[in-house]
Enzyme design. Structure first.
Site, mmCIF file in Angstrom:
data_model
loop_
_atom_site.group_PDB
_atom_site.id
_atom_site.type_symbol
_atom_site.label_atom_id
_atom_site.label_comp_id
_atom_site.label_asym_id
_atom_site.label_seq_id
_atom_site.Cartn_x
_atom_site.Cartn_y
_atom_site.Cartn_z
ATOM 1 N N ARG A 1 0.858 -1.193 0.000
ATOM 2 C CA ARG A 1 0.000 0.000 0.000
ATOM 3 C C ARG A 1 0.888 1.235 0.000
ATOM 4 N NH1 ARG A 1 -1.327 1.643 4.726
ATOM 5 N NH2 ARG A 1 -2.076 -0.345 5.516
ATOM 6 N N TYR B 1 -15.920 18.980 -13.835
ATOM 7 C CA TYR B 1 -16.501 17.642 -13.979
ATOM 8 C C TYR B 1 -17.546 17.435 -12.864
ATOM 9 C CZ TYR B 1 -16.774 12.619 -13.377
ATOM 10 O OH TYR B 1 -17.237 11.346 -13.195
ATOM 11 N N LYS C 1 -8.545 8.685 -18.592
ATOM 12 C CA LYS C 1 -8.816 9.326 -19.883
ATOM 13 C C LYS C 1 -7.604 9.234 -20.819
ATOM 14 C CE LYS C 1 -12.469 10.549 -17.571
ATOM 15 N NZ LYS C 1 -13.496 9.598 -17.340
ATOM 16 N N ASP D 1 -6.947 20.718 -12.821
ATOM 17 C CA ASP D 1 -7.293 19.409 -13.372
ATOM 18 C C ASP D 1 -6.905 19.448 -14.849
ATOM 19 O OD1 ASP D 1 -8.539 17.222 -14.575
ATOM 20 O OD2 ASP D 1 -10.168 17.189 -13.112
#
Ligand SMILES: Cc1ncc(COP(=O)(O)O)c(C=O)c1O
Length: 364
Positions: free
Chosen positions: A49, A101, A198, A173
């Site tokens: 992790r 978004y 994306k 972003d």
């Protein structure tokens, strides 16, 4: 090392041939832990992790492409954005681009507001208005440019200067342009976030996110939160994105070429009422687009004049797939008001001009 260009970095940055076998491709390190050679000694890896070689390679690769010293990868774009917001504390105020978004809007308004953060949504292309909205407790300027689906731009250099004057963390972003077409850190921003889902991955087969940072103090906090909250990108997804990024330059060039041609074609169609594309000279911010982006990308929206006409087109379209998302090698088409922007309340959407009855179609 010689100075390398973007495409070379995309293929090589963060990745050395595997020291054990010489494998040229970064292996998928599917392990949860690492054997320690002696008590109190590790080979730099203790628990997966916290650190994983495949993820680390991607984190270094993306940081190099954005021209930053630090990068961290998360299980989704939203997990990356959520991690960035942990730089703030209850009582802090954020100025944010009005048509971000929809999932970002939902996270800020319906999750983080409950933890004492306050948000003002505004058109960040109007920096005078942004300056006026700064309060004594404002800590962050959160910008998405170009915005989806209206493709409005924010002047990143001017926005960064404003953020610096007021001591705000400037977050961008950069999902839509990718570092190939836009480098917010070079224009003065402090932090870049991506949905790697994306363009970075580019093949519609992985969900992920990244946070790229310039400042060590921010990076240390994000590293701590990444390990503490644990929303890490898996080794397999890290490998997929590493592989996708190798062709980022080629794909972005083609997205741009196709975008310009399709936008120009749409403009010539008598049934199309309006086309939004920063590459068109008719786009109100075309000059800014040329200044801060090195390409216009492949995202276009257009209006047909009525919801019924939009529905008819979407019901009959071939080749383009009716689906949410963007950035893959295939072409998607969508109706933002009922799909991607459905998480905005009606009043907010109406203000953006994206009503359910609106005919805006988005193609990518
Ligand atoms: C601009 C932008 N930012 C963030 C996100 C969220 O990313 P993810 O879906 O990977 O959580 C998206 C998703 O569509 C997006 O378009």
């Amino acid at each position: 090392m010689p100075r390398t260009g973007f495409s070379t970095d995309a293929v090589h940055a963060g990745q050395e041939p595997d020291p054990t076998t010489g494998a040229i491709m970064m292996p998928i390190y599917a392990t949860s832990t690492y054997v320690q050679p002696a008590l109190g000694r590790t080979k730099g890896f203790d628990y997966a992790r916290t650190i994983n070689p495949t993820r680390l390679a991607l984190e270094r690769n993306l940081a190099a492409l954005e021209g930053a010293p630090y990068g961290f990868c998360f299980a989704s774009g939203m997990a990356a954005i959520a991690a960035v917001m942990t730089l703030l504390s209850a009582g802090d105020h954020v100025l944010a681009t009005r048509n971000v978004y929809g999932g970002t809007y939902r996270l800020f308004e319906r999750v983080l507001r409950g933890y004492g953060l306050d948000f003002t949504w505004l058109d960040t292309s109007d920096l005078t208005a942004v300056g006026r909205a700064v309060r004594p407790n404002t800590r962050m300027l959160y910008v998405e440019t170009p915005t989806n689906p209206i493709l409005t731009l924010t002047d990143l250099r001017a926005a960064s200067a404003l953020a610096r004057r007021h001591g705000l963390i400037h977050v961008v972003d950069n999902t839509f342009m990718s570092p190939y077409f836009q480098k917010p850190l070079a224009l003065g921003a402090d932090i870049v976030v991506h949905s790697t889902t994306k363009f970075l991955n580019g093949h519609s087969d992985s969900v992920g996110g990244s946070v790229i940072l310039r400042h060590r103090r921010h990076a240390e906090r994000i590293r701590f939160v990444q390990n503490s909250a644990g929303a890490i990108l898996s080794p397999f997804d890290s490998w997929l994105v590493l592989r996708g990024v190798k062709t980022l330059a080629l794909r972005m060039e083609r997205h741009d070429e196709n975008g310009r041609r399709i936008a120009a074609w749409l403009v010539r169609q008598p049934k199309v009422k309006k086309v939004y594309y920063p590459g068109l000279r008719s786009h109100p911010q075309h000059a800014l687009a040329k200044r801060q982006m090195s390409g216009f990308g492949g995202m276009i929206s257009f209006e047909l004049g009525s919801y019924a006409k939009a529905k008819r087109l979407l019901d009959r379209v071939r080749l383009c797939s009716l689906a949410e998302s963007l950035g893959g090698v295939e072409t998607l088409i969508s109706h933002p008001a009922t799909m991607k922007h459905a998480s905005f309340p009606h009043a907010e959407r109406a203000e953006l001009g994206i009503t359910v009855g609106h005919d805006l179609i988005y193609v990518e």
